[in-house]
Design a protein around this motif. Structure first.
Motif, short mmCIF file in Angstrom:
data_model
loop_
_atom_site.label_atom_id
_atom_site.label_comp_id
_atom_site.label_asym_id
_atom_site.label_seq_id
_atom_site.Cartn_x
_atom_site.Cartn_y
_atom_site.Cartn_z
N ALA A 14 0.90 -1.21 0.14
CA ALA A 14 0.00 -0.06 0.14
C ALA A 14 0.84 1.18 -0.27
N PHE A 15 2.20 1.13 0.79
CA PHE A 15 2.85 2.41 0.80
C PHE A 15 3.40 2.46 -0.39
N GLU A 16 3.81 1.59 -1.20
CA GLU A 16 4.63 1.69 -2.36
C GLU A 16 3.94 2.34 -3.39
N ALA A 17 2.61 1.90 -3.50
CA ALA A 17 1.53 2.47 -4.39
C ALA A 17 1.20 3.88 -4.15
N ALA A 18 1.08 4.27 -2.94
CA ALA A 18 0.68 5.52 -2.48
C ALA A 18 1.97 6.47 -2.74
N ALA A 19 2.96 6.14 -2.42
CA ALA A 19 4.26 6.73 -2.68
C ALA A 19 4.43 7.24 -4.05
N ARG A 20 4.17 5.90 -4.76
CA ARG A 20 4.66 6.26 -6.23
C ARG A 20 3.78 7.18 -6.80
N ASN A 21 2.36 7.31 -6.66
CA ASN A 21 1.48 8.05 -7.18
C ASN A 21 1.17 9.36 -6.56
N LEU A 22 1.67 9.22 -5.32
CA LEU A 22 1.38 10.42 -4.46
C LEU A 22 -0.05 10.72 -4.30
N SER A 23 -0.65 9.73 -4.18
CA SER A 23 -2.37 9.97 -4.11
C SER A 23 -2.92 8.52 -3.64
N PHE A 24 -3.58 8.68 -2.36
CA PHE A 24 -4.40 7.36 -1.95
C PHE A 24 -5.29 6.79 -2.87
N LEU A 63 6.37 13.11 0.08
CA LEU A 63 7.17 12.14 0.76
C LEU A 63 7.90 12.79 1.76
N SER A 64 8.08 12.42 2.99
CA SER A 64 9.02 13.09 4.04
C SER A 64 10.34 12.54 3.58
N ALA A 65 11.33 13.24 4.04
CA ALA A 65 12.62 12.54 3.88
C ALA A 65 13.11 11.17 4.40
#
Length: 304
Positions: A14-24, A63-65
């Motif tokens: 879930a995190f990988e998909a959200a971080a890649r898209n920058l969208s839930f 994304l945070s650091a």
């Protein structure tokens, strides 16, 4: 050997998909779950790590650091896991590779070259998606698009720099011989690309980039498709802005000409962008990338 300390796999996906898209929302569509489920898994992961990974505001997500550092680890790990799984399952060699491109790039630049790729790679089935607004990398293995800066979280390979110049048909230049200089543009019809992407330049941008005062055209025709705009230009309906590589074949054939020497180099580029997520098509992506980039030296030589 010490036992492995791993967070729940669902939360990593879930995190990988959200971080890649920058969208839930986009992540939920990709994973076929609810937006709330994605948000819950990311929150569980943040609690597990004791670190904030995604900074959420009312307008955007970043994304945070810590999040960016962890995203790279998760992305690479899931990619390795997917590749290892593929090898164990011994999947058949034939694969479908999805390539997304703008309608202009697909019709004017990519499609004339596809036959050479298929002749060398019969085991790879190409699926080409053409759309004027490419904002969902999740639906393709490769995206060919124009960016001032390529999207984060993806592997991007520069194809060629942006060079912009006026083009028209030979007959149109005969009708308006003053088009050999920017001042002569005031006597003719300008073909405008309407509803263009935010990074594409228009006539005013072109003049501003060259530091030349923009005259007022005699007439304007607005078209919301670059391919259609080029058809109007070929038909002698006006003068348009041409992008190098996209119009090179038409110039080489003599169907279009560059009536003046002025050309704007913006420093921006057309890019080949690979999905930042894991994919079964890693080998096919590499083959396509290497083939396309391998064409560039000969294409550049043809332009000289």
């Amino acid at each position: 050997m010490r036992s492995l300390t791993l967070p729940p796999l669902k939360s990593l996906i879930a995190f990988e998909a959200a971080a890649r898209n920058l969208s839930f929302t986009q992540a939920a569509i990709e994973l076929n779950v609810t937006q709330g489920a994605v948000s819950k898994q990311v929150k569980l992961l943040e609690e597990y790590l004791g670190k904030e990974l995604l900074v959420r505001t009312t307008k955007k997500m970043e994304l945070s650091a810590n999040g960016y550092e962890f995203y790279e680890v998760v992305r690479d790990s899931l990619t390795a896991l997917a590749d290892g799984t593929e090898k164990i399952r011994d999947l058949p060699s034939g694969q479908e590779l999805t390539v997304a491109a703008t309608t202009a790039m697909a019709s004017l630049w990519l499609m004339p070259k596809v036959s050479s790729f298929r002749a060398k790679n019969e085991d790879i089935e190409l699926r080409i998606i053409a759309a004027d607004n490419l904002n969902d990398q999740a639906q393709s293995d490769i995206m060919l698009n124009y960016f001032r800066d390529p999207p984060q979280g993806c592997k991007a390979s520069a194809l060629f720099e942006e060079e912009i110049f006026p083009v028209c048909s030979p007959d149109y230049l005969k009708k308006y011989p003053a088009l050999i200089s920017p001042e002569g543009l005031s006597d003719c019809t300008w073909l405008y690309l309407e509803d263009m992407q935010k990074d594409w330049l228009g006539w005013q941008d072109w003049f501003d980039g060259l530091g030349i005062p923009a005259p007022s055209p005699k007439h304007r025709v607005k078209i919301n498709s670059y391919s259609m705009l080029m058809q109007a230009c070929l038909g002698g309906q006006g003068i348009a802005l041409g992008w190098s590589y996209l119009v090179d074949d038409m110039i080489k054939s003599g169907d279009l000409i560059k009536p003046m020497s002025q050309m704007l180099k913006t420093g921006s580029k057309f890019w080949l962008v690979e999905s930042g997520g894991y994919t079964r098509n890693k080998r096919s992506v590499e083959v396509f990338r290497n083939w396309l980039i391998g064409l560039l030296p000969s294409l550049e030589a043809d332009r000289r």
